[in-house]
Design a protein around this motif. Structure first.
Motif: not given
Length: 330
Positions: A308-326
């Motif tokens: 989860f730490g690496i996934f969030d970090t790599v997504m940020g580096a690729l210019g994307a943000s993980k989808f969250h429910f709202h």
């Protein structure tokens, strides 16, 4: 009326437990490139974490396959293997592990994002908010099923090489030998136990991690946007450890069966189901649930946090943000 809505939104966002609430979703950013970035981040995080923990997995697998010999715990298992086979024996199956889990992570994390986002689009944001746990479970199960079709052959080669170090000299050699001697059936002998292990594991992983992270944010009275990237990373890691241990306990019996069934001759002859039944009967329920559990909790707790730490970090580096429910009504 608009003033009331604005006041209501402000009040909701400052209510503990409302940390995932956000304005209406901009769906344009969830395109094919977003899913590719999610898949790439998933492949990278799973390959790195599983590859790094190969030595722990080698000991865990040996304990499951030969508990009479490896009966001195995780540290004792390390010492026994190093003393008898050398330190390099702890890297057995590294190639199959890194390759297999890159493919699995690609489909698992990318698939969860794909199914999750499209479920929200289909149901509508209000209904999706009310059923987010069910969406997490269904998304994780569907993505994991697809991922395991690709993972199973690589996992079969890995387990065979760990249980029999002389079986092959590398991933390509292992594939060739298994294909030649056992055919396609050899690669998928462990498909049922791997599905029984991975699907509950993945469902628990995503549900528990999300719930724990939400609880941490709620206790702090903050939203992720209000905290530093370092704090958010720490929350991802800590919630990942808890999710990993819970997932390891849930999926451990199937993991033991998977290790056993990929050992040549295990469970006798006959269909896969009869072999699995024979193995389960021979081991016994208690041992099936507990043998090798401690090293597996260490391994899964660590790698899930890392994922989860690496996934969030790599997504940020690729210019994307993980989808969250709202909550669209907030």
């Amino acid at each position: 009326k608009s003033s009331f809505k604005a006041t209501r939104r402000f009040a909701t966002m400052n209510t503990p437990g409302a940390v995932l609430l956000a304005p209406s979703t901009n769906w344009d950013k969830y395109d094919a490139m977003y899913y590719l970035k999610g898949a790439a981040a998933g492949g990278i995080c799973c390959s790195i974490t599983h590859g790094a923990l190969t030595p722990v997995d080698v000991v865990k697998t040996r304990v499951q396959l030969d508990p009479a010999k490896y009966n001195t715990g995780l540290i004792g298992g390390f010492r026994t293997i190093i003393a008898e086979e050398g330190a390099m024996a702890l890297t057995t199956g590294l190639g199959a592990t890194a390759a297999g889990y890159f493919v699995q992570g690609w489909f698992k994390f990318g698939g969860v994002e794909f199914f999750k986002v499209n479920a929200v689009k289909f149901l509508g944001e209000e209904k999706a908010w009310d059923n987010k746990t069910g969406i997490y479970i269904a998304s994780a199960a569907g993505a994991e099923f697809i991922a395991d079709i690709f993972l199973c052959p690589l996992e079969a080669v890995r387990i065979r090489s760990v249980s029999d170090p002389e079986f092959c000299s590398g991933l390509a050699d292992g594939f060739a030998k298994m294909a030649r001697t056992e055919g396609i059936g050899g690669f998928y002998a462990g498909l049922l136990p791997i599905l029984a292990k991975q699907i509950p594991y993945t469902c628990a992983k995503f549900v528990v991690q999300g719930s724990v992270a939400d609880g941490i944010y709620a206790s702090m009275g903050k939203t992720p946007a209000e905290l530093s990237s370092g704090t958010n990373l720490g929350i991802s890691l800590s919630s990942g450890v808890i999710a990993g241990v819970a997932s390891a306990i849930i999926s451990h019996p199937a993991d033991t069966l998977l290790s056993k069934v990929n050992k040549k001759g295990a469970g006798g002859t006959g269909s896969m189901l009869s072999r699995l039944a024979n193995i389960a009967k021979e081991i016994g329920f208690v041992k099936l649930c507990t043998v090798g559990l401690a090293p597996r909790c260490v391994m899964i707790g660590t790698l899930t946090a890392g994922q989860f730490g690496i996934f969030d970090t790599v997504m940020g580096a690729l210019g994307a943000s993980k989808f969250h429910f709202h909550n669209p009504n907030a």
